[in-house]
Design a protein around this motif. Sequence first.
Motif, PDB file in Angstrom:
ATOM      1  N   LYS A 276       0.781  -1.156  -0.006  1.00 50.20           N
ATOM      2  CA  LYS A 276       0.031   0.076   0.025  1.00 50.20           C
ATOM      3  C   LYS A 276       0.802   1.267   0.106  1.00 50.20           C
ATOM      4  CE  LYS A 276      -4.378   1.339   0.936  1.00 50.20           C
ATOM      5  NZ  LYS A 276      -5.659   0.771   0.346  1.00 50.20           N
ATOM      6  N   VAL A 277       0.390   2.381  -0.729  1.00 48.54           N
ATOM      7  CA  VAL A 277       1.219   3.498  -0.489  1.00 48.54           C
ATOM      8  C   VAL A 277       0.156   4.563  -0.076  1.00 48.54           C
ATOM      9  CG1 VAL A 277       2.395   5.182  -2.199  1.00 48.54           C
ATOM     10  CG2 VAL A 277       2.298   2.533  -2.821  1.00 48.54           C
ATOM     11  N   HIS A 278       0.772   5.194   0.787  1.00 51.22           N
ATOM     12  CA  HIS A 278       0.063   6.114   1.704  1.00 51.22           C
ATOM     13  C   HIS A 278       0.606   7.816   1.536  1.00 51.22           C
ATOM     14  CE1 HIS A 278      -2.047   3.289   4.192  1.00 51.22           C
ATOM     15  NE2 HIS A 278      -1.047   2.547   4.226  1.00 51.22           N
ATOM     16  N   PHE A 279      -0.287   8.550   0.818  1.00 52.07           N
ATOM     17  CA  PHE A 279       0.263   9.880   0.536  1.00 52.07           C
ATOM     18  C   PHE A 279      -0.384  10.728   1.743  1.00 52.07           C
ATOM     19  CE2 PHE A 279       0.487   7.591  -3.503  1.00 52.07           C
ATOM     20  CZ  PHE A 279       1.576   8.200  -3.935  1.00 52.07           C
ATOM     21  N   VAL A 280       0.613  11.493   2.399  1.00 50.02           N
ATOM     22  CA  VAL A 280      -0.031  12.140   3.585  1.00 50.02           C
ATOM     23  C   VAL A 280      -0.576  13.669   3.141  1.00 50.02           C
ATOM     24  CG1 VAL A 280       1.113  13.231   5.654  1.00 50.02           C
ATOM     25  CG2 VAL A 280       1.760  11.055   4.861  1.00 50.02           C
ATOM     26  N   ALA A 281      -1.195  14.079   3.454  1.00 47.69           N
ATOM     27  CA  ALA A 281      -2.016  15.646   3.267  1.00 47.69           C
ATOM     28  C   ALA A 281      -0.971  16.455   3.922  1.00 47.69           C
ATOM     29  CB  ALA A 281      -3.621  15.697   3.748  1.00 47.69           C
ATOM     30  N   ARG A 282      -0.773  17.779   3.181  1.00 48.86           N
ATOM     31  CA  ARG A 282      -1.359  18.085   1.967  1.00 48.86           C
ATOM     32  C   ARG A 282      -0.185  17.925   0.929  1.00 48.86           C
ATOM     33  NH1 ARG A 282      -3.429  23.804   3.649  1.00 48.86           N
ATOM     34  NH2 ARG A 282      -1.518  23.779   4.357  1.00 48.86           N
ATOM     35  N   ASP A 283       1.012  17.776   1.316  1.00 49.05           N
ATOM     36  CA  ASP A 283       2.115  17.877   0.285  1.00 49.05           C
ATOM     37  C   ASP A 283       2.091  16.555  -0.610  1.00 49.05           C
ATOM     38  OD1 ASP A 283       2.519  20.009   1.830  1.00 49.05           O
ATOM     39  OD2 ASP A 283       4.677  19.364   2.389  1.00 49.05           O
ATOM     40  N   GLY A 284       1.465  15.558  -0.074  1.00 46.51           N
ATOM     41  CA  GLY A 284       1.231  14.477  -0.916  1.00 46.51           C
ATOM     42  C   GLY A 284       0.468  14.041  -1.999  1.00 46.51           C
ATOM     43  N   TYR A 285      -0.672  15.186  -1.919  1.00 41.34           N
ATOM     44  CA  TYR A 285      -1.867  15.241  -2.869  1.00 41.34           C
ATOM     45  C   TYR A 285      -1.504  15.114  -4.202  1.00 41.34           C
ATOM     46  CZ  TYR A 285      -6.158  16.393  -5.226  1.00 41.34           C
ATOM     47  OH  TYR A 285      -7.276  16.341  -5.970  1.00 41.34           O
ATOM     48  N   LEU A 286      -0.493  16.173  -4.888  1.00 42.57           N
ATOM     49  CA  LEU A 286      -0.299  16.012  -6.345  1.00 42.57           C
ATOM     50  C   LEU A 286       0.404  14.804  -6.696  1.00 42.57           C
ATOM     51  CD1 LEU A 286       0.871  19.938  -7.267  1.00 42.57           C
ATOM     52  CD2 LEU A 286      -1.284  18.300  -8.165  1.00 42.57           C
ATOM     53  N   PRO A 287       1.472  14.179  -5.611  1.00 40.19           N
ATOM     54  CA  PRO A 287       2.305  13.055  -6.198  1.00 40.19           C
ATOM     55  C   PRO A 287       1.291  11.834  -6.105  1.00 40.19           C
ATOM     56  CG  PRO A 287       3.555  14.275  -4.600  1.00 40.19           C
ATOM     57  CD  PRO A 287       2.345  15.233  -4.816  1.00 40.19           C
ATOM     58  N   MET A 288       0.232  11.901  -5.336  1.00 45.26           N
ATOM     59  CA  MET A 288      -0.898  10.654  -5.243  1.00 45.26           C
ATOM     60  C   MET A 288      -1.839  10.928  -6.666  1.00 45.26           C
ATOM     61  SD  MET A 288      -4.332  10.254  -2.873  1.00 45.26           S
ATOM     62  CE  MET A 288      -5.132  11.824  -3.613  1.00 45.26           C
ATOM     63  N   CYS A 289      -2.013  12.079  -6.966  1.00 39.25           N
ATOM     64  CA  CYS A 289      -2.721  12.244  -8.466  1.00 39.25           C
ATOM     65  C   CYS A 289      -1.828  11.765  -9.514  1.00 39.25           C
ATOM     66  CB  CYS A 289      -2.954  13.878  -8.703  1.00 39.25           C
ATOM     67  SG  CYS A 289      -4.374  14.291  -7.301  1.00 39.25           S
ATOM     68  N   ALA A 290      -0.370  12.023  -9.641  1.00 41.88           N
ATOM     69  CA  ALA A 290       0.254  11.558 -10.506  1.00 41.88           C
ATOM     70  C   ALA A 290       0.459   9.973 -10.420  1.00 41.88           C
ATOM     71  CB  ALA A 290       1.528  12.191 -10.520  1.00 41.88           C
TER      72      ALA A 290
END
Length: 309
Positions: A276-290
């Motif tokens: 699983k890959v957990h993206f942390v708000a808020r800096d992780g939002y754009l990398p998560m979209c990509a």
Amino acid sequence: LNEKFNELAKTKTFIYFNEMRVEAEKACRKKNNHSEDITLSEIYDQLKSDYLFDGDVLDEICIEETCLEEKFCFAREYGKQLYDLAKQQGKTVIISSDMYLPRKTIENILRKNGYEYDKLYLSGDLKLTKATGNLYGFIEKEYDLPAAAFLHVGDNYESDVRNAQNAGWNAGFLPKCADLFQGRGKEPFSRNQLFASLMKSGTMRDYNYAKDVFLGTRCALALTANKFFDYPYVQFNPESQYNIDPYNLGYFAVGQYLYAVTDWIIKTVKAEKRKKVHFVARDGYLPMCAYNILQPYAESLPSSDYLYV
């Protein structure tokens, strides 16, 4: 072609085949200076003559080169619109090219991209080029029409415009996206300063050097050029780095960086076999979209999650 060549040739040290391929073409043109153009097979014959490589390996690489051309050649959107307009108006469409690739390769590229045409003229077949102007006369005789009946559109000003006009043809100029990106456009086309300044040698961000050495950077710059300058009449505000357009900033500056970060995440996740890959708000939002965009194109990637902190 470098990796494919080294794999097939079983080299002990990495050989830059691309450099030899370019030099062989130069030598082939010099040797065949009595002819207006050469063919891909003649270039590879020159390679066999100049370097002591297995001929079967070079034959396979030659096939690979044509396959790569077919895979990576796509229609330019604005050029395709001009073609569609001509077809809609019932015009006869002729395609001519100063090109050494085999006819079959060019036909496959055109078919893949939705082009139908009346005739295809290649300098490698006819040994006549637009660079000398002789190909225009040949086509004119074949159709038995006055020169003024033809309209030629191309991206090389000397060969496609000036020489066509010298032959009495009408001519339209559709400049290369890469030329406009680098500020080499002729009037009335944009002479933007931002990207042109990035391409100057010796600057802090020397993209001119990078594009010749780093394939990744070269591809990123090419994608940007094709995106921003597909429609060649775009005007750039000289007082703005990105033409007062946040889309341009996002596509060029943020886009390159974000792709690199996401590519690193994907490689790391695969190497560490994460579930699983957990993206942390808020800096992780754009990398998560990509990451989510790229996920379908990479095998066995785990799903993502967005964690509020």
